[in-house]
Scaffold this motif. Sequence first.
Motif, PDB file in Angstrom:
ATOM      1  N   GLY A   1       0.823  -1.209   0.000  1.00 16.45           N
ATOM      2  CA  GLY A   1       0.000   0.000   0.000  1.00 16.45           C
ATOM      3  C   GLY A   1       0.853   1.253   0.000  1.00 16.45           C
ATOM      4  N   TYR A   2       1.882   1.265   0.831  1.00 12.75           N
ATOM      5  CA  TYR A   2       2.786   2.412   0.905  1.00 12.75           C
ATOM      6  C   TYR A   2       3.557   2.562  -0.397  1.00 12.75           C
ATOM      7  CZ  TYR A   2       6.411   5.530   2.696  1.00 12.75           C
ATOM      8  OH  TYR A   2       7.267   6.585   2.887  1.00 12.75           O
ATOM      9  N   PHE A   3       4.018   1.440  -0.948  1.00 13.92           N
ATOM     10  CA  PHE A   3       4.782   1.428  -2.196  1.00 13.92           C
ATOM     11  C   PHE A   3       3.966   2.016  -3.353  1.00 13.92           C
ATOM     12  CE2 PHE A   3       6.287  -1.027  -5.972  1.00 13.92           C
ATOM     13  CZ  PHE A   3       7.609  -0.626  -5.968  1.00 13.92           C
ATOM     14  N   LEU A   4       2.726   1.556  -3.482  1.00 14.00           N
ATOM     15  CA  LEU A   4       1.867   2.058  -4.563  1.00 14.00           C
ATOM     16  C   LEU A   4       1.504   3.520  -4.343  1.00 14.00           C
ATOM     17  CD1 LEU A   4      -0.515  -1.009  -5.040  1.00 14.00           C
ATOM     18  CD2 LEU A   4       1.307  -0.243  -6.582  1.00 14.00           C
ATOM     19  N   THR A   5       1.348   3.915  -3.088  1.00 15.18           N
ATOM     20  CA  THR A   5       1.042   5.318  -2.792  1.00 15.18           C
ATOM     21  C   THR A   5       2.155   6.231  -3.279  1.00 15.18           C
ATOM     22  OG1 THR A   5      -0.293   4.735  -0.859  1.00 15.18           O
ATOM     23  CG2 THR A   5       0.557   6.986  -0.962  1.00 15.18           C
ATOM     24  N   ILE A   6       3.407   5.841  -3.037  1.00 11.03           N
ATOM     25  CA  ILE A   6       4.553   6.641  -3.488  1.00 11.03           C
ATOM     26  C   ILE A   6       4.532   6.803  -5.001  1.00 11.03           C
ATOM     27  CG2 ILE A   6       7.064   6.665  -3.715  1.00 11.03           C
ATOM     28  CD1 ILE A   6       7.207   5.250  -1.003  1.00 11.03           C
TER      29      ILE A   6
ATOM     30  N   ILE B   1       3.321  10.086  -9.800  1.00 15.53           N
ATOM     31  CA  ILE B   1       2.817  10.202 -11.170  1.00 15.53           C
ATOM     32  C   ILE B   1       1.766  11.308 -11.273  1.00 15.53           C
ATOM     33  CG2 ILE B   1       1.442   9.002 -12.927  1.00 15.53           C
ATOM     34  CD1 ILE B   1       2.950   6.443 -12.198  1.00 15.53           C
ATOM     35  N   LEU B   2       0.867  11.375 -10.292  1.00 12.28           N
ATOM     36  CA  LEU B   2      -0.167  12.419 -10.304  1.00 12.28           C
ATOM     37  C   LEU B   2       0.455  13.814 -10.190  1.00 12.28           C
ATOM     38  CD1 LEU B   2      -2.938  10.788  -8.081  1.00 12.28           C
ATOM     39  CD2 LEU B   2      -2.930  11.061 -10.569  1.00 12.28           C
ATOM     40  N   ASN B   3       1.490  13.944  -9.372  1.00 13.28           N
ATOM     41  CA  ASN B   3       2.182  15.236  -9.255  1.00 13.28           C
ATOM     42  C   ASN B   3       2.826  15.634 -10.581  1.00 13.28           C
ATOM     43  OD1 ASN B   3       1.480  15.601  -6.581  1.00 13.28           O
ATOM     44  ND2 ASN B   3       3.370  14.701  -5.782  1.00 13.28           N
ATOM     45  N   ARG B   4       3.406  14.684 -11.271  1.00 10.46           N
ATOM     46  CA  ARG B   4       4.039  14.998 -12.563  1.00 10.46           C
ATOM     47  C   ARG B   4       2.987  15.312 -13.623  1.00 10.46           C
ATOM     48  NH1 ARG B   4       6.763  14.289  -8.930  1.00 10.46           N
ATOM     49  NH2 ARG B   4       6.130  16.472  -8.803  1.00 10.46           N
TER      50      ARG B   4
ATOM     51  N   VAL C   1       5.699  10.785 -16.816  1.00  9.55           N
ATOM     52  CA  VAL C   1       4.549   9.905 -16.595  1.00  9.55           C
ATOM     53  C   VAL C   1       4.624   8.684 -17.506  1.00  9.55           C
ATOM     54  CG1 VAL C   1       2.037   9.719 -16.764  1.00  9.55           C
ATOM     55  CG2 VAL C   1       3.076  11.790 -15.817  1.00  9.55           C
ATOM     56  N   ILE C   2       4.919   8.910 -18.789  1.00 11.09           N
ATOM     57  CA  ILE C   2       5.001   7.796 -19.738  1.00 11.09           C
ATOM     58  C   ILE C   2       6.153   6.868 -19.377  1.00 11.09           C
ATOM     59  CG2 ILE C   2       5.482   7.194 -22.144  1.00 11.09           C
ATOM     60  CD1 ILE C   2       3.930   9.710 -22.946  1.00 11.09           C
ATOM     61  N   GLY C   3       7.299   7.444 -19.023  1.00 13.87           N
ATOM     62  CA  GLY C   3       8.428   6.618 -18.603  1.00 13.87           C
ATOM     63  C   GLY C   3       8.114   5.818 -17.353  1.00 13.87           C
ATOM     64  N   ALA C   4       7.396   6.435 -16.417  1.00 16.09           N
ATOM     65  CA  ALA C   4       7.028   5.741 -15.178  1.00 16.09           C
ATOM     66  C   ALA C   4       6.068   4.590 -15.457  1.00 16.09           C
ATOM     67  CB  ALA C   4       6.399   6.732 -14.199  1.00 16.09           C
TER      68      ALA C   4
ATOM     69  N   ILE D   1       9.859  10.455 -10.434  1.00 21.17           N
ATOM     70  CA  ILE D   1       8.473  10.702 -10.020  1.00 21.17           C
ATOM     71  C   ILE D   1       8.429  11.606  -8.787  1.00 21.17           C
ATOM     72  CG2 ILE D   1       7.585   8.559 -10.981  1.00 21.17           C
ATOM     73  CD1 ILE D   1       7.474   7.439  -8.129  1.00 21.17           C
ATOM     74  N   ASP D   2       9.579  11.822  -8.142  1.00 19.94           N
ATOM     75  CA  ASP D   2       9.597  12.693  -6.971  1.00 19.94           C
ATOM     76  C   ASP D   2      10.253  14.041  -7.266  1.00 19.94           C
ATOM     77  OD1 ASP D   2       8.880  13.015  -4.239  1.00 19.94           O
ATOM     78  OD2 ASP D   2      10.986  12.869  -3.691  1.00 19.94           O
ATOM     79  N   ILE D   3      10.537  14.290  -8.533  1.00 22.07           N
ATOM     80  CA  ILE D   3      11.203  15.541  -8.893  1.00 22.07           C
ATOM     81  C   ILE D   3      10.179  16.671  -8.955  1.00 22.07           C
ATOM     82  CG2 ILE D   3      10.976  15.377 -11.408  1.00 22.07           C
ATOM     83  CD1 ILE D   3      13.855  16.255 -11.654  1.00 22.07           C
ATOM     84  N   ASN D   4      10.540  17.837  -8.492  1.00 21.51           N
ATOM     85  CA  ASN D   4       9.682  19.019  -8.578  1.00 21.51           C
ATOM     86  C   ASN D   4      10.387  20.070  -9.410  1.00 21.51           C
ATOM     87  OD1 ASN D   4       7.409  18.356  -6.719  1.00 21.51           O
ATOM     88  ND2 ASN D   4       9.080  18.115  -5.269  1.00 21.51           N
ATOM     89  N   VAL D   5       9.684  20.594 -10.401  1.00 23.87           N
ATOM     90  CA  VAL D   5      10.303  21.556 -11.304  1.00 23.87           C
ATOM     91  C   VAL D   5       9.526  22.873 -11.252  1.00 23.87           C
ATOM     92  CG1 VAL D   5      10.982  22.045 -13.677  1.00 23.87           C
ATOM     93  CG2 VAL D   5      11.048  19.702 -12.824  1.00 23.87           C
ATOM     94  N   GLU D   6      10.223  23.966 -10.988  1.00 25.15           N
ATOM     95  CA  GLU D   6       9.642  25.303 -11.028  1.00 25.15           C
ATOM     96  C   GLU D   6      10.477  26.182 -11.934  1.00 25.15           C
ATOM     97  OE1 GLU D   6       8.932  27.069  -7.272  1.00 25.15           O
ATOM     98  OE2 GLU D   6       7.169  25.826  -6.859  1.00 25.15           O
ATOM     99  N   ASN D   7       9.915  27.269 -12.345  1.00 22.19           N
ATOM    100  CA  ASN D   7      10.606  28.135 -13.306  1.00 22.19           C
ATOM    101  C   ASN D   7      11.733  28.953 -12.700  1.00 22.19           C
ATOM    102  OD1 ASN D   7       9.013  27.360 -15.480  1.00 22.19           O
ATOM    103  ND2 ASN D   7       7.401  28.797 -14.925  1.00 22.19           N
TER     104      ASN D   7
END
Length: 282
Positions: free
Chosen positions: A219-224, A229-232, A241-244, A271-277
């Motif tokens: 459950g924890y694994f799938l949540t991560i 993926i939803l954040n990306r 997303v496609i690569g994941a 999947i945990d990367i955050n990108v801002e301008n």
Amino acid sequence: YTEEDYSRLKKAFILQGWIMVAICLLFGNFQNNRLWISSSSSSADPNYLSTWFIFPLVYACDEIVNTNENKIWKLIVAIEMIAIYACVFLTASRSGFVTNILVVALYAIYSFRETIRKNPIKALLIIAVVAIACITVTNLIPDYLLQRLTSTHSMGSRGRVWRELLSAMNSNWFQSIIGFGDGATVFYNTQGAIYGMGGLVAHNTFMDVMFNNGLIGIGYFLTIIIKGILNRLREQKIEIVIGAVGMCMAIFTLSALTTRPVSFMLLLLLIDINVENSQIIG
């Protein structure tokens, strides 16, 4: 990360693709008519090798379609994609073959969705050309590789491993919740006997996590993964997303955490990367 940082990261993955192709050329050898890489492991599985190409392929597509790089660079990237597919073919990995084709197909469909919607006839013609090209390439594949790619023998072996592990979970509900312990899969199935060994790893990362770490762990694994993926998706980083999705498909037949976890770490990174301008936040 800033967009500039992320752009450099994409270039790094494209470079990784070339490095992997070079490694295949310099250190590859054929065992049982499959491409293997000489390494410190005596059982370096070609199936895992094919997962290293998933993100380089996705980023190569993105480089060709969505950047303003010069045509010579895009041609070099296109050649890289061909070289990658040649390596994947030679591994004779079914999961690698399907996954690496699927990620490019998904990226193409997404990138040209407006063309498909506005001009379906043109889209159908493109699909027909691609289909003919695929058939032509398939006809060029040596028979021994084609037989391996179309065989279902090892999938049957995996199915028996999965059934034995599920049976063990079904007989002990408490351990099913908390898990049987890291590395426990090899002690609860007998499929390795046909190879002169004990039990085999699950050949399924999700099954490995569920059996070793229980329903709580899976459950924890799938949540991560799902949260990442939803954040990306919200950031419109469709290439991640496609690569994941491709990586998750590949590890459905591989024990990516038990035996060779490094390529899977790339998925966890992206999947945990955050990108801002503007500012660096990742």
